[in-house]
Design a protein around this motif. Structure first.
Motif, PDB file in Angstrom:
ATOM      1  N   MET A   1       0.845  -1.201   0.000  1.00 42.69           N
ATOM      2  CA  MET A   1       0.000   0.000   0.000  1.00 42.69           C
ATOM      3  C   MET A   1       0.879   1.249   0.000  1.00 42.69           C
ATOM      4  O   MET A   1       1.791   1.365   0.817  1.00 42.69           O
ATOM      5  N   ALA A   2       0.607   2.149  -0.913  1.00 37.39           N
ATOM      6  CA  ALA A   2       1.337   3.411  -0.974  1.00 37.39           C
ATOM      7  C   ALA A   2       0.508   4.531  -0.355  1.00 37.39           C
ATOM      8  O   ALA A   2      -0.724   4.503  -0.384  1.00 37.39           O
ATOM      9  N   ARG A   3       1.190   5.514   0.184  1.00 35.48           N
ATOM     10  CA  ARG A   3       0.550   6.733   0.678  1.00 35.48           C
ATOM     11  C   ARG A   3       0.671   7.769  -0.428  1.00 35.48           C
ATOM     12  O   ARG A   3       1.781   8.088  -0.866  1.00 35.48           O
ATOM     13  N   ILE A   4      -0.462   8.310  -0.868  1.00 38.32           N
ATOM     14  CA  ILE A   4      -0.465   9.188  -2.031  1.00 38.32           C
ATOM     15  C   ILE A   4      -1.167  10.494  -1.684  1.00 38.32           C
ATOM     16  O   ILE A   4      -2.278  10.492  -1.153  1.00 38.32           O
ATOM     17  N   LEU A  20      -7.344   5.309  -6.776  1.00 37.06           N
ATOM     18  CA  LEU A  20      -6.196   4.816  -6.005  1.00 37.06           C
ATOM     19  C   LEU A  20      -6.655   4.034  -4.782  1.00 37.06           C
ATOM     20  O   LEU A  20      -6.076   2.997  -4.440  1.00 37.06           O
ATOM     21  N   HIS A  25      -4.519   1.656  -2.098  1.00 34.39           N
ATOM     22  CA  HIS A  25      -3.663   2.709  -1.570  1.00 34.39           C
ATOM     23  C   HIS A  25      -4.449   3.631  -0.644  1.00 34.39           C
ATOM     24  O   HIS A  25      -5.674   3.612  -0.615  1.00 34.39           O
ATOM     25  N   ARG A  26      -3.728   4.465   0.079  1.00 33.49           N
ATOM     26  CA  ARG A  26      -4.339   5.504   0.894  1.00 33.49           C
ATOM     27  C   ARG A  26      -4.093   6.844   0.214  1.00 33.49           C
ATOM     28  O   ARG A  26      -2.948   7.191  -0.078  1.00 33.49           O
ATOM     29  N   ASP A 153       4.372   8.620  -0.478  1.00 33.48           N
ATOM     30  CA  ASP A 153       5.166   7.892  -1.470  1.00 33.48           C
ATOM     31  C   ASP A 153       5.056   8.527  -2.850  1.00 33.48           C
ATOM     32  O   ASP A 153       5.970   8.403  -3.665  1.00 33.48           O
ATOM     33  N   GLU A 319      -1.488  -0.189  -9.013  1.00 34.67           N
ATOM     34  CA  GLU A 319      -1.927  -1.305  -8.177  1.00 34.67           C
ATOM     35  C   GLU A 319      -0.729  -2.179  -7.817  1.00 34.67           C
ATOM     36  O   GLU A 319       0.013  -2.649  -8.690  1.00 34.67           O
ATOM     37  N   THR A 322       4.919  -0.129  -4.873  1.00 36.33           N
ATOM     38  CA  THR A 322       5.491   0.473  -3.676  1.00 36.33           C
ATOM     39  C   THR A 322       6.964   0.761  -3.927  1.00 36.33           C
ATOM     40  O   THR A 322       7.579   0.232  -4.854  1.00 36.33           O
TER      41      THR A 322
END
Length: 401
Positions: A1-4, A20, A25-26, A153, A319, A322
């Motif tokens: 999971m990436a922080r966007i 997203l 992702h968050r 990220d 998707e 990371t």
């Protein structure tokens, strides 16, 4: 999971955040305004937009608010003659897999906002103006005008045609001023004579001007947008203008479009801007989408549609992404979208000059060319745009039904 982080809480920013979040992702959306809201009037949505909205899970909510029109109608604005029309009913919907509709901008924005508010993976922060970003091997830091620093990220610049993120990423100056001034008005439908309440997007073309109108708000309002090719060089956004000024700017207007123009009230003016297509929208962990990446004139009715496509493609490509993999995936998004969006930018610009604004012999030749086209010819011409299902496909490739 990436922080966007997503800079910009308009249609493109919310659609991107939703896409997203659906991919694990968050997403945190930073909106410069005090509240999340959409200003503006009518907007046209082609089948490609509805396909994207369905993938985002809000297609039905937008359909519930939309007006499904019967045809796109091209009229000679000086003679009142109907030149050509593209039916948008059964054959069109069968070919392109979705309807063509018009909505108030708020009726597109609200379902996206509601879906974001309902998602545990989307955070919405208002009154957060992005000022600059810095990045290192592990992430990107975003500084806001009020002194906050947020780390993620990825940073997505969805902050419009005058994007702060773009200014730092590309440094390519201000948008290009088109030389066209548009006047907009929205009026209650009860003020419109019954015989003029057409279930069509109607365009009246005149010498160095054109006029578009259609019903929005579930049938409650008529949206009026009239454009003058006047060589304007100074950007204007939403400035109130007197009714008499608008009525005096369109010489030679025919009887029917004149009747419609005279109905307008509360007119506001904009000087339209766009940008030339560019090859690069990425800088490491930073990427642009929508009007920040490829702002276009409204003449192809594809600005919001292309932003929705961006959102779907970016979500799909990120998707599972990371760490070090993120920058490569952003570059792939850039590479897969730039040809299609760039072609759309240039087509929209050409429509606003060569198709809508000729005078004299050039207008006669245009009318003759349009009259020569069959309905299937018209469908073929828009297939690359309206019929797209694989939004990463290069411009002009065969549509996937």
């Amino acid at each position: 999971m990436a922080r966007i982080l997503v800079a910009g809480g308009g249609i493109g920013g919310l659609a991107t955040a939703l896409s997203l979040a659906q991919r694990g992702h968050r997403a945190t959306v930073l909106e410069r305004g005090e509240v999340f809201a959409e200003i503006g009037a009518g907007i046209q949505l082609g089948p490609n937009a509805f396909h994207a909205l369905d993938l985002l899970g809000v297609g039905q909510a937008v359909r519930d608010r939309a007006v499904f029109i019967d045809e796109l109608r091209f009229m000679d604005g000086t003679t009142d003659e109907k030149v050509a029309a593209m039916p948008l009913t059964e054959a069109y919907r069968t070919r392109f897999g979705n309807p063509y509709a018009v909505v108030h901008r708020g009726d597109l924005f609200q379902p996206l906002l509601t879906a974001c508010q309902a998602s545990d993976a989307v955070e919405l922060i208002a009154a957060a103006t992005v000022e600059r970003y810095t990045q290192d091997a592990d992430g990107v830091d975003v500084r806001t005008a009020d002194g906050r620093t947020l780390r993620a990220d990825v940073l997505v610049g969805a902050d419009g045609i005058r994007s702060t993120v773009r200014r730092q990423l590309l440094g390519d100056g201000d948008p290009r001023v088109s030389g066209h001034t548009i006047y907009r008005s929205v009026i209650p439908i009860e003020k419109v004579p019954e015989e003029l309440r057409w279930n069509a997007v109607t365009l009246w073309a005149g010498p160095q001007w054109h006029f578009v109108h259609y019903i929005i708000g579930g049938g409650r309002y008529l949206n009026l947008a009239v454009t003058r090719d006047d060589g304007a060089r100074v950007p204007v956004a939403g400035r109130p203008v007197e009714r008499e000024h608008v009525l005096g700017r369109f010489p030679g207007v025919g009887e029917t479009p004149a009747r419609l123009l005279e109905l307008g009230e509360g007119w506001r003016e904009w000087v339209l801007c766009d940008r030339d297509p560019v090859d690069t929208w990425t800088d490491g962990r930073v990427v642009l989408v929508g009007d920040a990446a490829h702002p276009m004139l409204q003449y192809a009715a594809q600005g919001a549609c292309q932003a929705l496509e961006d959102a779907v493609v970016l979500g799909a490509l990120l998707e599972g992404g990371t760490g070090d993999d993120v920058a490569r995936r952003l570059e792939k998004f850039n590479a897969e979208r730039r040809e299609r969006t760039g072609r759309t930018q240039l087509v929209a610009r050409e429509m606003g000059t060569r198709l809508y604004h000729p005078a004299g012999r050039a207008a006669e030749e245009r009318n003759a060319m349009l009259r020569s086209l069959t309905v299937d010819d018209l469908y073929d011409k828009v297939a690359w745009l309206h019929g797209a299902r694989d939004f990463a496909r290069a411009a002009g490739g065969p549509a996937r039904g």
